[in-house]
Design an enzyme around this catalytic site. Structure first.
Site, mmCIF file in Angstrom:
data_model
loop_
_atom_site.group_PDB
_atom_site.id
_atom_site.type_symbol
_atom_site.label_atom_id
_atom_site.label_comp_id
_atom_site.label_asym_id
_atom_site.label_seq_id
_atom_site.Cartn_x
_atom_site.Cartn_y
_atom_site.Cartn_z
ATOM 1 N N GLN A 146 0.850 -1.189 0.000
ATOM 2 C CA GLN A 146 0.000 0.000 0.000
ATOM 3 C C GLN A 146 0.890 1.246 0.000
ATOM 4 O OE1 GLN A 146 -2.478 0.134 3.552
ATOM 5 N NE2 GLN A 146 -0.848 -0.559 4.905
ATOM 6 N N LEU A 148 0.609 3.759 1.595
ATOM 7 C CA LEU A 148 0.862 4.212 2.955
ATOM 8 C C LEU A 148 2.272 3.838 3.399
ATOM 9 C CD1 LEU A 148 -0.014 5.322 5.700
ATOM 10 C CD2 LEU A 148 -1.007 3.091 6.202
ATOM 11 N N ASN A 149 2.651 2.590 3.193
ATOM 12 C CA ASN A 149 3.971 2.152 3.646
ATOM 13 C C ASN A 149 5.088 2.741 2.803
ATOM 14 O OD1 ASN A 149 2.215 -0.848 4.104
ATOM 15 N ND2 ASN A 149 2.941 0.422 5.797
ATOM 16 N N HIS A 202 -3.681 8.418 6.186
ATOM 17 C CA HIS A 202 -2.867 7.934 5.061
ATOM 18 C C HIS A 202 -2.260 9.118 4.302
ATOM 19 C CE1 HIS A 202 -4.969 3.751 4.502
ATOM 20 N NE2 HIS A 202 -4.511 3.948 5.714
ATOM 21 N N TYR A 276 -4.899 6.075 15.917
ATOM 22 C CA TYR A 276 -4.462 6.664 14.644
ATOM 23 C C TYR A 276 -3.812 8.019 14.845
ATOM 24 C CZ TYR A 276 -5.811 2.812 11.848
ATOM 25 O OH TYR A 276 -5.828 1.573 11.285
ATOM 26 N N GLN A 277 -4.188 8.707 15.889
ATOM 27 C CA GLN A 277 -3.516 9.979 16.175
ATOM 28 C C GLN A 277 -2.039 9.720 16.438
ATOM 29 O OE1 GLN A 277 -5.415 12.524 18.988
ATOM 30 N NE2 GLN A 277 -3.753 14.003 19.018
ATOM 31 N N HIS A 431 -12.175 4.871 10.362
ATOM 32 C CA HIS A 431 -11.810 4.013 11.487
ATOM 33 C C HIS A 431 -12.779 4.140 12.656
ATOM 34 C CE1 HIS A 431 -8.272 2.450 9.642
ATOM 35 N NE2 HIS A 431 -7.851 3.652 9.352
ATOM 36 N N HIS A 433 -16.189 3.737 14.993
ATOM 37 C CA HIS A 433 -17.130 2.678 15.389
ATOM 38 C C HIS A 433 -18.506 3.307 15.615
ATOM 39 C CE1 HIS A 433 -13.930 -0.410 16.895
ATOM 40 N NE2 HIS A 433 -13.679 0.041 15.679
ATOM 41 N N HIS A 482 -20.034 -2.553 22.096
ATOM 42 C CA HIS A 482 -19.641 -1.461 22.993
ATOM 43 C C HIS A 482 -20.595 -1.329 24.173
ATOM 44 C CE1 HIS A 482 -18.020 -0.616 18.984
ATOM 45 N NE2 HIS A 482 -17.007 -0.041 19.615
ATOM 46 N N GLU A 682 -4.082 -15.113 50.448
ATOM 47 C CA GLU A 682 -5.420 -15.716 50.401
ATOM 48 C C GLU A 682 -6.435 -14.964 51.255
ATOM 49 O OE1 GLU A 682 -4.833 -19.977 50.941
ATOM 50 O OE2 GLU A 682 -4.398 -20.184 48.803
#
Lengths: 749, 749
Positions: A146, A148-149, A202, A276-277, A431, A433, A482, A682
């Site tokens: 990708q 990105l890399n 990205h 991601y930040q 990304h 949810h 969640h 215990e």
């Protein structure tokens, strides 16, 4: 091809006015990007005098020397993440960057030779490469599967090139730029606008990569392309990337500055979430450092009221007591402030952000510094005893470029003894949810009620090439995964990204002014059209309780009758319930869709009375949930793992409260942490709940009043104003013959 | 009553010859039991000069002072373990013991007053008490629901009494002895012979309790009763205790010395396993210390070739790299060498066992010492820099009083980097599990393949009163709960304790002489009559492998056809398999009995070829199992938790290899640990197996030969002589035309 070149040329002309003059770039000697001529001289003068810097240098030297001892290998790309060619090229960029630094600092030519030789190999390989043979990405790179890399690679390698630039012959430079760097920068930008021209992490990598090599090469066109994006890229076409995010924005905004404008809120919260930040922080900050060095007139660190430095502060606050980031949205658990991009972030924020001595204590824990001016400044600060502890406090972080799209509220008590993470944010791009008004709860660095995080084994090739697994969509992103409300077994926004992206929750109020009663409250009215959810969470420390308890009031008003499911993803082992339930003989999935297909039912029963109680134990501590219920409420022990033939999901447990056929309803829950158990002594200490009863004393459009009675006879009253959150408003309410009056949105006594 | 007293009187007469003279006991001044007059003077002289001793003293003082600040409470007993009265009386014994020590060391009368006042309360309460109201125990105490806890109480409180003995008035002593100590000692012995007169850890506590109060009171009769047991107790009646153990031995052996003779092997292994050995160590050693002080002529530490000191050494070696005991038989995980009984054990073993400096490093990690002569000696040794690291090595510990009943073999590589625990022992009395030739495998302190341990939440009242849960019998003790072979889905010895108690496995050989190839091998022929299991486990470090691998050869020969099930209780998450399997839509228990009713099937398939491979990840490391299979072999992913409505069992996973309708068969498995994963760097290193193939090249009555081919082309051959384990025997074998000859039971190259 010709047409594109012409366009690029025209773009150059158009943006020339925005650019600094080419001559100013050309005039500077190298290194100038991250290391600077003056900075290197200072570093050399301080060698042997700054322990953490010396240690970081020694460590780096050891690693690089070990790599140099091996043959240089630039294999023909063929693998996904985790595979050999992927890992090797990834290693190469690290070694190149570090060898460059060592050459400058230690003035040992062997490092320059190594960098040159490897770069020359790349310059030979690169022109022969087609797009990467693995086809899964929406934007294939050449060295990697990708773009990105590939961008990662260039961000690091441009630093290496900068370090040996002056040492190379002109001919060598020409070869490298013509055969490697320029086509490399073009591939990840003009050849892949769907990757480059977005507001997305990205693209940030892409922008920084193009900009940094541009700064080194003195190529204004590239620098402008980095800052302002491609100008002829398409607008929103409805196309999506591999993660389901839209590729092109409506307004065509792109480039590094747009990526600072859009996803960052004025508080420095990055809309995709901390995982991601953290990933984006490196290109943001390292390119900013380069810009500050080469183009100080841009004042990049002051951009948008200093949002880059605020982002570092926000990110550090988005971690638990162990420094691990809260796994909001797609987040891999375990990623922490000890990752290398945070070393950069902390060092750069210290050096360019006013030398905040609290950052030194984090750098101290990280145990290493950047080998540049900022790292030297940090190491000297630590050496000189300037470090003071980094204090994480309760904090409200707005989301949205103007801070107008909800946010994340974090309530902390004590020294991170208990931490609530309450999410009322925007969707968070691809990304994100579907979990409006969800929360997770931590005791020190341990999850009490978890956010599942992502379903992915990053860089573990055997697990789906190290990429997102299909359970990320079918489970991890779904609402039922969640700790928040599900209506009619359907995810928020029906799990439709397009819809979800248009909405966000609204903060009702956030009040952490008194450490004994901290409250965050927000409303969501778009996740289920016709239904409003109003959730208020309070962290309260009171007499009669060993530790603060968490009060959760979730008020639901709707225009029709629904089923409401509220899960509690407790971590640990069941200790006790106050209700009867049956464990089924055979175990079946709880549903077919929206994540329900991944839940087994391990036990099912009905609430036994007005309060349902459930105790569990985790990490040698006891916890109890007390929640208001009616006899019609169903309670289920669930376990994640149905329809998961590859074992991609963790077999974690949950307790699911199901309330059927109601229109309006209010869920009130209290979660206590109490006591401890030691398998060594215990002894079980304070293993039982301190709560006698939780009662809803009053509940209408205007007010909700909750009484919490403790075992020792104490009674505590929490009243919430449901429709007026103004601090100054005065309220009066009569409950069972007693008058209560107060100012502001909540009352507690 | 009268008759019993007469019998006791007669016993006194009979055993008088064995006793030391009454006068010698009476003559000594107090304290004399654990503290001694001379010892206390030395301690006082060293105060402030021995850091660890001073710290332990300060810590103790803080705890005791906090308790003294509260009212003395000796509530009327009513609760099981974990309940208030249980916990309170347990706390009392600790505070009493410690207050006594503080009085002696600090010479502050407030501690003596506190001890006296509480003892007087007990002397008032005790005569009014019937047997404890909770009826679950086979031997109810008075303060506690079982005599065991009453005995604990007396072991500690006799030390407190010793400390204030001389300070009390004669009248007070008379009151205490008449109304509290003497009837207390009688209750747990003559009134409860079924508790007292056994070879069992319960009885050891009873014996020590009676003996210690006897030593303090100068009561020879009690001391003799402690050493030699009751003489008129019944022989084996077939009665069993709460745990299913026989109450009375065949031979009537009882008393402290019998409890040293019987359950300890000459190597110091305690037949019940380390969890109970740890529990028993305190009464064994503290009573021994008392005997050594008061009756040195007994030479108790030399008894049975110094078995008490050997036991401490064995116990320390029965722990993982974190110091947690291997959970053999009924063992609660997490119990470790940091428990208080091990502080005593280590200090006493140091002081009375020749000042082994390795013990000092353990005491250092424990961070505290006993406040007596032995603790002082340890603290002074540490202060003087004498500590050296405690080195755990590979060790073979025999089981059985003569060392003739099998044992436990531990293979360690490196600094406990990898540890195999192989069990071929006797049944282990009532706490034993039906798991002949089972094993567990550790990497550092983490379980790779686990032993489930017990099913009990010790002292957590909500979970079955803190006692053994029924799943301990239905799951934890059953064969299928362990990493060993099950025939026809039936436990070893059909799970019948009476049968199992008659048998033990036989060591074939143990060879840890070469660290690169360590082997333990044993045979079992009684678990399934007509079937012999011969299991050989080798820890082998070879070129081509990052770490040592574990080779497991399990050769089964039988007189008829059976089904064989071999489970692997791996810890962690599935990464990859080389076989196809299906995950069922609904999940059902795997059977109805012998533990199978507690297993869900989460996936089922058939072996795909000659080698079945399975990789998993745990604690950021990768593991791969490679096992020889045929296409007819069924492979199942199982999970613990079926038929467990109370959630008493952990939802842990296993891989189950099922081979049906065979008579003789050999299972050969290799387990590799390899590589690592960091969620911070997101690098996956060496995440794949280094094994290309595992083959059985030869397998008959005389020899089994295994070839292990590595990915890098290396081939390694392990040959086992199946019928001659003599070190000196010479062997010759032709395999595929190649001749191999060697000496001793195994060959490796």
């Amino acid at each position: 091809m010709k047409k594109k070149k012409t366009i690029i040329y025209l773009m150059c002309l158009i943006y020339l006015t925005l650019s600094v003059s080419a001559s100013s770039l050309q005039a500077q000697e190298h290194p100038k990007l991250i290391l600077t001529k003056a900075g290197v001289e200072k570093i050399r003068a301080e060698l042997g005098k700054v322990p953490l810097f010396d240690a970081s240098l020694a460590q780096l030297k050891k690693e690089v020397d070990a790599e140099i001892a091996l043959d240089i290998d630039t294999p023909v790309p063929k693998d996904y993440s985790g595979g050999y060619t992927h890992t090797r090229h990834k290693k190469n960029w690290i070694v190149l960057q570090n060898a460059g630094l060592l050459f400058q600092i230690l003035e040992d030519e062997k490092y320059a030779i190594y960098v040159r030789d490897m770069l020359l190999q790349y310059a030979e390989l690169y022109p022969t490469l087609p797009a990467h043979p693995k086809t899964r990405s929406y934007a294939r790179g050449k060295l990697f599967w990708q773009c990105l890399n590939d961008s990662n690679w260039l961000v690091y390698v441009s630093q290496a090139y900068d370090c040996i630039y002056d040492w190379l012959s002109k001919k060598e430079r020409k070869n490298l730029e013509k055969n490697l760097f320029r086509p490399f920068a073009d591939w990840i930008s003009v050849k892949n606008p769907q990757f480059y021209n977005r507001v997305h992490n990205h693209s940030t990598w892409g922008n920084a990569a193009v900009g940094m090599i541009g700064l080194v090469m003195g190529d204004d066109e590239l620098v402008d392309r980095a800052l302002y994006g491609l100008k002829d890229a398409p607008l929103n076409t409805g196309e999506k990337d591999d993660d389901g995010g839209f590729i092109y924005a409506e307004d065509g905004k792109a480039g590094f500055l747009a990526n600072l404008d859009e996803p960052f809120s004025p508080d420095g919260y990055y809309t995709e979430g901390p995982y991601y930040q953290r990933y984006a922080m490196y290109p943001f900050l390292i390119f900013a450092e380069g810009l500050e060095n080469v183009k100080p007139e841009l004042k990049i660190f002051e951009y948008k009221n200093g949002v880059l430095l605020k982002a570092v502060h926000a990110l550090l606050n988005l971690s638990d007591a162990d420094g691990e980031f809260f796994p909001l949205n797609d987040g891999q658990k375990g990623m922490s402030i000890y990752t290398s991009s945070l070393v950069s972030a902390v060092d750069i924020a210290y050096h360019y952000g006013g030398n905040n001595p609290q950052l030194l204590s984090i750098a101290q824990e990280q145990g290493k510094v950047l080998l540049d001016d900022s790292g030297l400044a940090v190491a000297m600060g630590i050496r000189d005893g300037l470090a003071v502890p980094f204090e994480k406090k309760s904090i409200n972080l707005s989301d949205g470029s103007m801070g107008e799209q909800g946010g994340v509220g974090i309530l902390r008590y004590g020294n991170e003894d208990l931490t609530l993470v309450f999410k009322y944010a925007a969707q968070g791009l691809s990304h994100g949810h579907y979990d409006k008004l969800s929360y997770s709860f931590f005791e020190k660095g341990d999850e009490v009620l978890q956010d599942y995080g992502l379903s992915r084994f990053v860089n573990i090739e055997q697990k789906g090439g190290g990429n997102y697994l299909k359970e990320n969509k079918t489970w991890a992103k779904q609402t039922i995964a969640h700790n928040t409300l599900v209506q009619n077994k359907t995810s928020h926004f029906k799990g439709i990204y397009e819809t979800a992206s248009k909405h966000h929750s609204e903060l009702y109020f956030f009040d952490a002014s008194k450490s004994e009663v901290q409250v965050v409250s927000a409303k969501e009215s778009n996740a289920y059209p016709g239904t409003e959810m109003h959730r208020t969470m309070a962290l309260i420390k009171e007499d009669g309780f060993e530790k603060p308890f968490l009060l959760d009031i979730l008020k639901v008003t709707s225009d029709s009758i629904h089923q409401y499911d509220l899960p509690f993803y407790f971590m640990g082992q069941v200790i006790q319930t106050n209700f009867e339930y049956k464990a089924p003989e055979t175990v079946e999935p709880l549903g077919n869709t929206f994540g329900y297909q991944h839940l087994w039912t391990e036990g099912v029963g009905n609430a036994s009375g007005e309060n349902t109680k459930f105790s569990w134990m985790n990490k040698r501590r006891f916890y109890t949930l007390t929640t208001t219920t009616t006899a019609a409420d169903e309670i289920r022990f669930v376990r994640i793992g149905a329809n998961d033939p590859e074992f991609n999901l963790r077999r974690d447990a949950g307790l699911l409260l199901q309330r059927k056929d109601v229109q309006h309803t209010t869920f009130v829950s209290v979660i206590e942490s109490h006591g401890s158990y030691s398998p060594v002594s215990e002894f079980a200490v304070n293993s039982k709940s301190s709560i006698a009863a939780v009662k809803i004393l009053h509940d209408d459009d205007r007010y909700t009043a909750i009484e919490i009675a403790s075992i020792d006879g104490g009674k505590h009253l929490f009243i919430l104003s449901n429709s007026d959150a103004a601090k100054t408003s005065k309220h009066k309410l009569n409950i069972n013959g007693n008058d209560y009056s107060w100012s502001g949105p909540h009352y507690f006594n």
